[in-house]
Each structure stands twice: as C-alpha cells, then as structure tokens.
Design an enzyme around this catalytic site. Structure first.
Site, PDB file in Angstrom:
ATOM      1  N   GLU A  35       0.835  -1.204   0.000  1.00 29.98           N
ATOM      2  CA  GLU A  35       0.000   0.000   0.000  1.00 29.98           C
ATOM      3  C   GLU A  35       0.869   1.252   0.000  1.00 29.98           C
ATOM      4  O   GLU A  35       0.593   2.230  -0.697  1.00 29.98           O
ATOM      5  CB  GLU A  35      -0.914   0.006   1.230  1.00 29.98           C
ATOM      6  N   PHE A  36       1.931   1.221   0.803  1.00 36.98           N
ATOM      7  CA  PHE A  36       2.802   2.382   0.967  1.00 36.98           C
ATOM      8  C   PHE A  36       3.374   2.823  -0.374  1.00 36.98           C
ATOM      9  O   PHE A  36       3.418   4.027  -0.695  1.00 36.98           O
ATOM     10  CB  PHE A  36       3.954   2.006   1.917  1.00 36.98           C
ATOM     11  N   MET A  37       3.794   1.870  -1.183  1.00 34.02           N
ATOM     12  CA  MET A  37       4.494   2.210  -2.413  1.00 34.02           C
ATOM     13  C   MET A  37       3.587   2.660  -3.542  1.00 34.02           C
ATOM     14  O   MET A  37       4.047   2.959  -4.653  1.00 34.02           O
ATOM     15  CB  MET A  37       5.384   1.035  -2.840  1.00 34.02           C
ATOM     16  N   ARG A  43       4.052   7.653  -4.851  1.00 32.27           N
ATOM     17  CA  ARG A  43       5.232   7.709  -5.706  1.00 32.27           C
ATOM     18  C   ARG A  43       5.832   9.107  -5.823  1.00 32.27           C
ATOM     19  O   ARG A  43       7.043   9.255  -5.911  1.00 32.27           O
ATOM     20  CB  ARG A  43       4.870   7.171  -7.095  1.00 32.27           C
ATOM     21  N   SER A  59      15.738  -7.264   0.272  1.00 29.84           N
ATOM     22  CA  SER A  59      15.430  -8.118  -0.868  1.00 29.84           C
ATOM     23  C   SER A  59      15.500  -9.590  -0.511  1.00 29.84           C
ATOM     24  O   SER A  59      16.520 -10.072   0.007  1.00 29.84           O
ATOM     25  CB  SER A  59      16.407  -7.833  -2.013  1.00 29.84           C
ATOM     26  N   ARG A  95      15.751 -11.755  -2.691  1.00 29.87           N
ATOM     27  CA  ARG A  95      16.657 -12.360  -3.669  1.00 29.87           C
ATOM     28  C   ARG A  95      18.070 -12.491  -3.099  1.00 29.87           C
ATOM     29  O   ARG A  95      18.822 -13.379  -3.493  1.00 29.87           O
ATOM     30  CB  ARG A  95      16.721 -11.516  -4.942  1.00 29.87           C
ATOM     31  N   HIS A  97       0.568  14.594   2.072  1.00 33.30           N
ATOM     32  CA  HIS A  97      -0.363  13.871   1.197  1.00 33.30           C
ATOM     33  C   HIS A  97      -0.579  12.447   1.717  1.00 33.30           C
ATOM     34  O   HIS A  97      -1.718  11.955   1.761  1.00 33.30           O
ATOM     35  CB  HIS A  97       0.182  13.832  -0.226  1.00 33.30           C
ATOM     36  N   ARG A 146      -3.756   8.233   4.720  1.00 30.42           N
ATOM     37  CA  ARG A 146      -3.458   7.030   5.483  1.00 30.42           C
ATOM     38  C   ARG A 146      -3.645   7.171   6.987  1.00 30.42           C
ATOM     39  O   ARG A 146      -3.249   6.286   7.742  1.00 30.42           O
ATOM     40  CB  ARG A 146      -2.019   6.584   5.190  1.00 30.42           C
TER      41      ARG A 146
END
Length: 249
Positions: free
Chosen positions: A92-94, A97, A106, A108, A198, A203
């Site tokens: 949600e946070f991302m 932008r 990560s 990975r 914003h 939020r």
C-alpha cells in the site's frame, strides 16, 4: 563440494508481532526551509536571510501557503525513515510515488527472517456495511483466537516450506514465493513535508481532517509514528496542516 543444507526453523523459532517500527534516521527539515523557498519569489537572494530569523515571526506566511495551497515551498526539506512492517503494508505504501524514494530489503539477496504479523486485541476484526459505506468493529474473543491460531499455523507451514526449498538448493528468489504478505520486511523511505502531508491525508484518520479517509489500520500505525517525528521537526508547518483540514497543499 555439495551445498551445506539450511537448517529448518522450528515453530518455536518464529516471532509474532502486532506492532510496527518507525525510526527517523536522517533529516534536513525545518520551518525556515519553507520560508526561504517562499520568499525567493519576491526577495531573490535576500531570501537567504530567512535562515537566520526565527520562523515563529513568519508563521502567518506558512499558514497562508498552506491555506491557499502554494505547495512547492514545502518540498525543500528531506526526512529519511527506517520502517519495519508487514509486506502488505509496504504494498500500500508504495502506491505513494511522487516525492518518495524507497529501498526495501530483498528476498533475492538474503534469507528472510521468520517474523510475522498477528493482530492483537486492539485491532478491529469485523467489517460491517456495504462497500463504500462500512465500518470495522471489535471481534469476539472467539474470532480473535481464530485469527491468531490460523495465522500462526499458516506462518509455520509457509516458513517451513521456504526453508525446505532453501535446503534443497533452490534459489532464494524462487523459494520466497512460499512466504505470505504477513511477513515483516524493512525499508528506508525518504520524503519531503509535502509528500508526507499527502500520505497522512490518505493514510490516517483525524478529527480535524476536512476530507475523510478510511485507511487500513496497519498502515495508519506507520503514519502515526511518522507524523509524530515530523511534528517535532516542523512544528509551525504541522500546526498549519492541522488548522487547514489536513489537506496537502
């Protein structure tokens, strides 16, 4: 030589949390930043004098900029937060932008740790009403117990599967697919006051907000902690934000 197997984590090794972590790790943000940026339009190079003045003398200008939504002067500052929260919060946070930069750990490149989200008794569990007009209410003790036991069981199974895949030599970026969005992740998030306002307008819920918002509680918990840190850095800007309905300029 063969690959050394990864030890499989036992259920007792899992950590369950109901909170979030927010730490302000770096900042360059003050009310004076707003004032010199705003006054360059009329004072040119003399606007640098604002850096030496008490911003309290010019809180009326900050309120004017907020009220009439002259937003760019609120961008000349920076705050970097370290945040630890469930993955579903970050997704949600991302969605935010503009004015934000992110770097997240990560799956990975590192073995993800067995830390998972389980809501405590303060989390309202039951949604009532139709889409677009609903509210959340407290769950019963039986519902709380059902949520806790179901999530913990699911987490234990998924993390065991993750570790078994790693032990078989499967790449971390493939094995992580076994893990749920209730897993905790960590990231650095950098923003300015305008982008943070914003975010807070969407939020968090607040009695002073002109525009109602209905955030998921877990991301609101992050927002509340970020707001507390920002309020200490830019108290005049924060006061103007609240005085003008918590609408980002």
């Amino acid at each position: 030589m063969g690959r050394t197997p990864t030890p499989v984590t036992t259920p007792e090794s899992l950590t369950f949390r109901s909170d979030v972590t927010v730490e302000l790790v770096k900042s360059s943000a003050s009310d004076a930043d707003v004032l010199f940026a705003a006054r360059v339009s009329t004072a040119g190079e003399q606007s640098l004098d604002e850096l030496k003045k008490d911003p309290e003398r010019s809180k009326g200008l900050i309120n004017f900029l907020m009220r009439d939504r002259h937003g760019s002067p609120f961008e000349h500052n920076s705050m970097t937060f370290f945040i630890s929260a469930p993955i579903f919060v970050f997704r949600e946070f991302m969605r935010h932008r503009v004015g934000w930069s992110y770097n997240e750990e990560s799956g990975r490149y590192r073995e993800l740790q067995p830390v998972f989200y389980v809501p405590d008794e303060s989390r309202k569990l039951v949604q009532q009403g139709r889409p677009g007009k609903y509210e959340f209410v407290q769950g019963t003790p039986a519902q709380q117990e059902a949520v806790t036991s179901a999530l913990q069981e699911s987490y234990e199974q998924s993390y065991t599967a993750y570790q078994k895949l790693l032990a078989e030599g499967v790449a971390r970026e493939v094995a992580r697919a076994a893990l749920p969005v209730g897993l905790y992740s960590s990231m650095y998030a950098t923003c300015n006051a305008r982008s943070l306002m914003h975010f807070l307008g969407l939020r968090t819920q607040h009695e002073l907000a002109k525009v109602p918002s209905f955030p998921q509680r877990e991301i609101e918990m992050v927002g509340e902690k970020m707001e507390a840190e920002w309020a200490k850095l830019m108290p005049l800007t924060y006061a103007a934000f609240n005085a003008n309905g918590r609408v980002a300029p």
